[in-house]
Scaffold this motif. Sequence first.
Motif, mmCIF file in Angstrom:
data_model
loop_
_atom_site.group_PDB
_atom_site.id
_atom_site.type_symbol
_atom_site.label_atom_id
_atom_site.label_comp_id
_atom_site.label_asym_id
_atom_site.label_seq_id
_atom_site.Cartn_x
_atom_site.Cartn_y
_atom_site.Cartn_z
ATOM 1 N N THR A 181 -4.808 -60.819 96.340
ATOM 2 C CA THR A 181 -5.128 -60.221 95.052
ATOM 3 C C THR A 181 -5.564 -61.290 94.049
ATOM 4 O OG1 THR A 181 -2.718 -60.201 94.738
ATOM 5 C CG2 THR A 181 -3.782 -58.106 95.194
ATOM 6 N N TYR A 182 -6.398 -60.878 93.096
ATOM 7 C CA TYR A 182 -6.888 -61.807 92.087
ATOM 8 C C TYR A 182 -7.281 -61.037 90.834
ATOM 9 C CZ TYR A 182 -11.669 -60.360 93.335
ATOM 10 O OH TYR A 182 -12.820 -59.639 93.557
ATOM 11 N N GLY A 183 -7.460 -61.765 89.738
ATOM 12 C CA GLY A 183 -7.858 -61.170 88.479
ATOM 13 C C GLY A 183 -9.272 -61.576 88.105
ATOM 14 N N GLU A 184 -9.937 -60.691 87.375
ATOM 15 C CA GLU A 184 -11.312 -60.930 86.932
ATOM 16 C C GLU A 184 -11.444 -60.463 85.485
ATOM 17 O OE1 GLU A 184 -14.865 -59.496 89.367
ATOM 18 O OE2 GLU A 184 -14.874 -58.093 87.663
ATOM 19 N N PHE A 185 -11.947 -61.322 84.618
ATOM 20 C CA PHE A 185 -12.163 -60.957 83.218
ATOM 21 C C PHE A 185 -13.630 -61.172 82.876
ATOM 22 C CE2 PHE A 185 -12.126 -61.929 78.604
ATOM 23 C CZ PHE A 185 -11.651 -60.703 78.160
ATOM 24 N N ASP A 186 -14.284 -60.104 82.378
ATOM 25 C CA ASP A 186 -15.725 -60.157 82.143
ATOM 26 C C ASP A 186 -16.092 -60.358 80.672
ATOM 27 O OD1 ASP A 186 -15.142 -57.719 80.978
ATOM 28 O OD2 ASP A 186 -16.295 -56.518 82.405
ATOM 29 N N GLY A 187 -15.089 -60.687 79.868
ATOM 30 C CA GLY A 187 -15.338 -60.857 78.436
ATOM 31 C C GLY A 187 -14.812 -59.708 77.611
ATOM 32 N N GLN A 188 -14.567 -58.561 78.289
ATOM 33 C CA GLN A 188 -14.035 -57.381 77.605
ATOM 34 C C GLN A 188 -12.838 -56.780 78.337
ATOM 35 O OE1 GLN A 188 -17.614 -54.889 77.269
ATOM 36 N NE2 GLN A 188 -17.699 -55.390 75.094
#
Length: 253
Positions: free
Chosen positions: A237-244
């Motif tokens: 598992t991992y996290g992803e942040f696209d700016g919002q």
Amino acid sequence: MNINLAKGKKAYFASDFHLGVPSFEKSLERERKIVRWLDSISEDAQVVFLVGDLFDFWFEYNSVVPKGFTRFLGKLAELSDNGIQLVIFTGNHDLWMFGYLEKELNAIVVKDPIDITINNYSILIGHGDGLGPHDKGYKSLKKIFTNPFFQWCFHRLHPNLGIGLANYWSRKSRAQGHEKEQEFLGEEEWLWAYAKKKESQKHRDLYLFGHRHLPLDLKVGESSRYVNLGEWINNYTYGEFDGQNFNFKTFEA
């Protein structure tokens, strides 16, 4: 730490690879999977946060580091050379980082939880070991592990002996704690409790940790989340942040 993501760029988060266990073959298989993940994010990643316990044991002598992990370290070097910022947190298994990764990978190495802001989105991030109301035995051990005198003493051991002892201890600790890692503890989840306490003192949008090994995404207060990134022995598992938005994902599910 303040980060402004360029248009189309993202921040990525992963934790607890534990490279080196349970066997050379299994670790190598996992290492190749991690490299595939890093390849998959390389086109749009601006910054990659690796939130501790990348290695099941890591200790940097003045001129020696544990052998192996060449595919992983080589891929990190490639990402860094291509302008992607690496932020590496020490964990309870690899807290003895003393400058090698900063020099070789141009990484930022962080030893304690820190506040970061990405495009005005506030995150308290750290590995998670020794936080919250429990884990008192480890908290005492950590004071020994991080004591400069005891680190100096360990440096005096020949690497064959020092690394051999540490690997034995790490495997024994893992065998004893494996079942508890898979059990959700409800209100007794100590990092969730830690996040609630910190939220009562200061608001953050996200509390992000590793260490626990159980992927969790839980509410903190009215407008905040506690996310545990899980691990890459079983969950990937991992996290992803696209700016919002922050999204919690699984690689090659």
